[in-house]
Design an enzyme around this catalytic site. Structure first.
Site, PDB file in Angstrom:
ATOM      1  N   SER A   1       0.791  -1.233   0.000  1.00  0.00           N
ATOM      2  CA  SER A   1       0.000   0.000   0.000  1.00  0.00           C
ATOM      3  C   SER A   1       0.821   1.280   0.000  1.00  0.00           C
ATOM      4  O   SER A   1       0.250   2.368  -0.105  1.00  0.00           O
ATOM      5  CB  SER A   1      -0.961  -0.002   1.195  1.00  0.00           C
ATOM      6  OG  SER A   1      -2.026  -0.898   0.961  1.00  0.00           O
TER       7      SER A   1
ATOM      8  N   TYR B   1     -10.566   2.878   5.522  1.00  0.00           N
ATOM      9  CA  TYR B   1      -9.451   2.503   4.656  1.00  0.00           C
ATOM     10  C   TYR B   1      -9.910   1.420   3.687  1.00  0.00           C
ATOM     11  O   TYR B   1     -10.496   0.408   4.088  1.00  0.00           O
ATOM     12  CB  TYR B   1      -8.282   2.006   5.505  1.00  0.00           C
ATOM     13  CG  TYR B   1      -7.058   1.653   4.708  1.00  0.00           C
ATOM     14  CD1 TYR B   1      -6.430   2.607   3.915  1.00  0.00           C
ATOM     15  CD2 TYR B   1      -6.521   0.368   4.747  1.00  0.00           C
ATOM     16  CE1 TYR B   1      -5.304   2.292   3.183  1.00  0.00           C
ATOM     17  CE2 TYR B   1      -5.388   0.051   4.029  1.00  0.00           C
ATOM     18  CZ  TYR B   1      -4.793   1.010   3.244  1.00  0.00           C
ATOM     19  OH  TYR B   1      -3.671   0.694   2.514  1.00  0.00           O
TER      20      TYR B   1
ATOM     21  N   LYS C   1       0.152   3.487  -2.952  1.00  0.00           N
ATOM     22  CA  LYS C   1      -0.968   4.436  -3.022  1.00  0.00           C
ATOM     23  C   LYS C   1      -0.501   5.883  -3.148  1.00  0.00           C
ATOM     24  O   LYS C   1      -1.053   6.661  -3.935  1.00  0.00           O
ATOM     25  CB  LYS C   1      -1.865   4.268  -1.802  1.00  0.00           C
ATOM     26  CG  LYS C   1      -2.672   2.971  -1.772  1.00  0.00           C
ATOM     27  CD  LYS C   1      -3.512   2.878  -0.515  1.00  0.00           C
ATOM     28  CE  LYS C   1      -4.539   1.750  -0.572  1.00  0.00           C
ATOM     29  NZ  LYS C   1      -3.945   0.415  -0.602  1.00  0.00           N
TER      30      LYS C   1
END
Length: 379
Positions: free
Chosen positions: A58, A169, A61
């Site tokens: 992640s 999230y 991102k």
């Protein structure tokens, strides 16, 4: 004891205590490197180095978010306009409100999703490891997991709340990556290479592994200790994961953070206008706290700044109050599923990364190690 010696000691102790097989940390202050070092091994034999390749998960991102904001700057997409023209699939998604016995309660989405919502985790898109209802729905309907990189994992998965009503999230950046490919007419790998990696000379960051001889092994923490875990993302995915598909190195990622800390420019190359970057670093979501995991093999409960109010910017999590480590309000930070972590102060005062390859995510010992490293730098 100097901060460098303190970090050396912290990393060595973490390896000795079995927190992880190996770690690497890099820290910059006002753009200059002030620490680079590691402990343990990346593969059972070779030491971690600043060019060791790891799954960013992640931490992808924030990079994809920068690429999306560049398109906003260029007028190719708007932050607050409905993005259904680019992502028509979002218009037909339903909201999963729960279950009545064995029957899912689904209803049409009422609010059109925007790019701002996708970037700030307010779009309704969730992760099954944080939603028991979503996990149940995906399993019952045999929807592929995010790691399988099949489009069905996006288009067949319902939202978990009405867009714009709360913060959770989720996989909104997968949609952002898909939007970038449709807006530019180029695959995400090509676009990121030209828009981010080449300008910053991030030579080791890619959706594939550029050099297997430098690859770190993922380990799982089990009741019997650390176990090597064969792991690699699919080599022929149906889409490139804007939410977690990149591999990279500590050195490359710190370069990216230094650009953010320097106001969108590094070594004379500007990636984002300073006004756009400043606006993106502000809070764009509701304040939230601990995220409870419903899948302990994927993640522990997520609370990277215990006791501190946090929200989402358009680039990552931001703290809404000063932390015990003396992190300034508004510092952007986040992490990757294999327990890599980063922070970058919005004024460029400090930026740091901690790399390892360990699951489940949000390992409490690694979170504490990261906090102790930051404390050593800021004191």
């Amino acid at each position: 004891m100097t901060s460098a010696k303190t970090i050396d000691r912290l990393l060595a102790k973490a390896v000795d205590d079995g927190v992880g097989a190996g770690f690497y940390t890099m820290v910059a202050r006002r753009g200059g490197l002030v620490y680079s070092g590691g402990a343990g091994t990346r593969d059972g034999t070779s030491p971690w180095r600043e060019d060791t390749i790891a799954w960013l998960a992640s931490m992808t991102k924030s990079i994809v978010a920068v690429a999306a904001l560049q398109l906003v700057e260029h007028g190719a997409v708007e932050l607050d306009a409905p993005i259904v023209d680019v992502l028509p699939e979002l218009a037909t998604l339903q909201v999963l409100e729960g279950y009545d016995g064995e029957v899912p309660r689904l209803r049409p989405v009422r609010t059109q999703v925007t790019l701002r919502m996708l970037l700030s985790h307010t779009s309704g898109a969730g992760y099954s490891f944080l939603s028991a209802d979503l996990a149940r729905y995906q399993q019952k309907n045999r929807i592929p997991t995010n790691l399988e990189l099949k489009l069905a994992s996006l288009v067949d998965t319902p939202l978990v709340y009405e867009p714009g009503t709360t913060t959770m999230y989720g996989n909104g950046l997968e949609w952002v990556g898909l939007a970038i490919t449709r807006i530019t007419g180029r695959d995400l790998a090509t676009h990121l290479q030209e828009a981010v990696f080449d300008p910053l000379r991030m030579t080791d960051t890619a959706f594939g592994i550029v050099d297997r001889s430098r690859m770190a092994t993922v380990h799982a923490k089990t009741p019997n200790g650390l176990t090597a875990l064969p792991f690699e993302l699919p080599s022929a995915p149906e889409f490139l994961s804007g939410g977690g598909g990149l591999y990279g190195t500590p050195r490359d990622y710190l370069t990216f953070l230094r650009m953010l800390g320097a106001g969108g420019i590094l070594n004379g190359v500007r990636l984002l206008d300073s006004e756009m970057l400043t606006a993106a670093q502000q809070s764009h979501s509701m304040v939230f706290g601990r995220a409870a995991s419903v899948n302990p093999t994927t993640s522990h409960d997520i609370d990277l700044l215990p006791g501190t109010s946090v929200s989402w910017s358009l680039l990552g999590m931001r703290n809404e109050e000063r932390t015990p480590q003396d992190r300034p309000v508004g510092t952007v930070a986040w992490a990757g599923g294999a327990n890599c972590y980063y922070w970058v102060d919005t004024d460029g005062a400090t930026a740091g990364v901690l790399f390892t390859q360990l699951v489940p995510f949000a390992d409490p010992d690694v979170v504490r190690l990261f906090a102790d490293i930051e404390q050593a730098i800021r004191t």
